[in-house]
Write a protein that holds these residues in place. Structure first.
Motif, PDB file in Angstrom:
ATOM      1  N   UNK A 218      13.062  -5.907   9.073  1.00  0.00           N
ATOM      2  CA  UNK A 218      13.072  -4.791  10.014  1.00  0.00           C
ATOM      3  C   UNK A 218      14.466  -4.226  10.254  1.00  0.00           C
ATOM      4  N   UNK A 219      15.489  -4.998   9.991  1.00  0.00           N
ATOM      5  CA  UNK A 219      16.851  -4.465  10.065  1.00  0.00           C
ATOM      6  C   UNK A 219      17.048  -3.370   9.024  1.00  0.00           C
ATOM      7  N   UNK A 220      16.293  -3.452   7.941  1.00  0.00           N
ATOM      8  CA  UNK A 220      16.397  -2.456   6.872  1.00  0.00           C
ATOM      9  C   UNK A 220      15.519  -1.242   7.135  1.00  0.00           C
TER      10      UNK A 220
ATOM     11  N   UNK B 165      -5.748  -0.989   9.914  1.00  0.00           N
ATOM     12  CA  UNK B 165      -4.619  -0.451   9.158  1.00  0.00           C
ATOM     13  C   UNK B 165      -4.278  -1.284   7.928  1.00  0.00           C
ATOM     14  N   UNK B 166      -3.736  -2.475   8.130  1.00  0.00           N
ATOM     15  CA  UNK B 166      -3.253  -3.248   6.991  1.00  0.00           C
ATOM     16  C   UNK B 166      -4.372  -3.647   6.037  1.00  0.00           C
ATOM     17  N   UNK B 167      -5.518  -4.009   6.564  1.00  0.00           N
ATOM     18  CA  UNK B 167      -6.633  -4.377   5.697  1.00  0.00           C
ATOM     19  C   UNK B 167      -7.032  -3.241   4.784  1.00  0.00           C
ATOM     20  N   UNK B 168      -7.055  -2.019   5.340  1.00  0.00           N
ATOM     21  CA  UNK B 168      -7.396  -0.847   4.535  1.00  0.00           C
ATOM     22  C   UNK B 168      -6.318  -0.569   3.490  1.00  0.00           C
ATOM     23  N   UNK B 169      -5.038  -0.731   3.883  1.00  0.00           N
ATOM     24  CA  UNK B 169      -3.950  -0.508   2.929  1.00  0.00           C
ATOM     25  C   UNK B 169      -4.011  -1.498   1.768  1.00  0.00           C
ATOM     26  N   UNK B 170      -4.234  -2.763   2.096  1.00  0.00           N
ATOM     27  CA  UNK B 170      -4.265  -3.788   1.053  1.00  0.00           C
ATOM     28  C   UNK B 170      -5.305  -3.465  -0.011  1.00  0.00           C
TER      29      UNK B 170
ATOM     30  N   UNK C  91       5.241  -5.131   1.290  1.00  0.00           N
ATOM     31  CA  UNK C  91       6.116  -6.113   1.914  1.00  0.00           C
ATOM     32  C   UNK C  91       5.878  -6.168   3.420  1.00  0.00           C
ATOM     33  N   UNK C  92       5.624  -5.018   4.014  1.00  0.00           N
ATOM     34  CA  UNK C  92       5.368  -4.948   5.450  1.00  0.00           C
ATOM     35  C   UNK C  92       4.117  -5.738   5.815  1.00  0.00           C
ATOM     36  N   UNK C  93       3.062  -5.617   5.013  1.00  0.00           N
ATOM     37  CA  UNK C  93       1.841  -6.373   5.305  1.00  0.00           C
ATOM     38  C   UNK C  93       2.086  -7.875   5.170  1.00  0.00           C
ATOM     39  N   UNK C  94       2.911  -8.269   4.198  1.00  0.00           N
ATOM     40  CA  UNK C  94       3.222  -9.691   4.019  1.00  0.00           C
ATOM     41  C   UNK C  94       3.983 -10.245   5.220  1.00  0.00           C
ATOM     42  N   UNK C  95       4.955  -9.465   5.697  1.00  0.00           N
ATOM     43  CA  UNK C  95       5.744  -9.899   6.865  1.00  0.00           C
ATOM     44  C   UNK C  95       4.839 -10.031   8.087  1.00  0.00           C
ATOM     45  N   UNK C  96       3.936  -9.075   8.269  1.00  0.00           N
ATOM     46  CA  UNK C  96       3.056  -9.134   9.434  1.00  0.00           C
ATOM     47  C   UNK C  96       2.121 -10.337   9.352  1.00  0.00           C
ATOM     48  N   UNK C  97       1.598 -10.610   8.167  1.00  0.00           N
ATOM     49  CA  UNK C  97       0.703 -11.757   8.014  1.00  0.00           C
ATOM     50  C   UNK C  97       1.390 -13.061   8.425  1.00  0.00           C
TER      51      UNK C  97
END
Length: 250
Positions: free
Chosen positions: A158-160, A197-202, A227-233
């Protein structure tokens, strides 16, 4: 602006961020009492209008202006307006959230779901305040840290992509310092991120990578979303979406 790969990718997605009708209703219920006789609502950064339609159903006597900077999203909202019989109650306006074409003190409610990070939470709170009538309410939902000491992997990511992301308590402080009264707040359950959201994106990543195989910018966005979905998981207990409901003093 319309060539932005983020817009292109999300034009084929049903939603642009996490959320559902249940939690739109939960936030609206905190402020609904003064609007039983009708009112003016501004939905900023409405995207494809998921929450716009929910608000229209929740307050049949309200009039809504839905704004977004991307006209193709508003075209989708206009189709929904016609399909649900909301013509005359909802209108769309293509406008930037930091340069709104409205008179000051025009709205009873301003609704901003998952978009304030674009101009910065504090900038949004202070700028949008002037468009509220005295006693009006502002609802902002966006992503915040739930801990002062996030895991290194999550913090680095998230810093990036969102270096201004702040801890939830800082949001409360900004609201008070801007002269608002905090009426209520709650966190969006992590399951809603996955369901809406993330489930639909995946489920679309492979299709999107094939569709944009020759578009380097789009592929970079897709990789970032993966990568965002991985971090959230892995770290959904450390950050997430907070809804703040605040009131402008009379």
């Amino acid at each position: 602006m319309d060539n932005n790969p983020i817009f292109k990718i999300f034009e084929s997605s049903p939603s642009l961020g996490p959320g559902d009708d249940e939690h739109t209703e939960k936030a609206f219920s905190i402020i609904a009492e003064p609007l039983k006789g009708g009112g003016e609502i501004l939905d900023i950064g409405c995207g494809k209008g998921v929450q716009t339609m929910a608000l229209a159903r929740l307050c049949p006597s309200c009039r809504i202006i839905a704004t977004d900077i991307h006209q193709p999203f508003l075209d989708v909202v206009d189709e929904k307006i016609a399909a649900e019989g909301f013509s005359g109650r909802i209108k769309t306006v293509c406008a930037s959230m930091d340069d709104l074409p409205f008179e000051e003190e025009s709205f009873d409610i301003i609704w901003a779901a998952g978009c304030s990070f674009i101009m910065g939470f504090e900038n949004a709170v202070r700028y949008w305040k002037k468009f509220l009538k005295p006693g009006g309410h502002l609802m902002i939902s966006d992503v915040f840290w739930f801990t002062e000491n996030p895991s290194a992997e999550a913090a680095e990511f998230y810093a990036e992509i969102h270096p201004a992301m702040m801890i939830e308590d800082k949001g409360f402080e900004i609201i008070r310092n801007a002269g608002f009264e905090l009426v209520g707040s709650f966190r969006l359950p992590s399951r809603v991120w996955e369901e809406s959201f993330y489930g639909k994106l995946k489920g679309k990543f492979a299709e999107l990578e094939e569709e944009y195989a020759d578009d380097e910018g789009a592929l970079m966005v897709i990789e970032g979303l993966k990568r965002q979905t991985e971090i959230f998981d892995k770290y959904s207990d450390e950050f997430g979406n907070t809804h703040y409901v605040m009131r402008k003093p009379l």
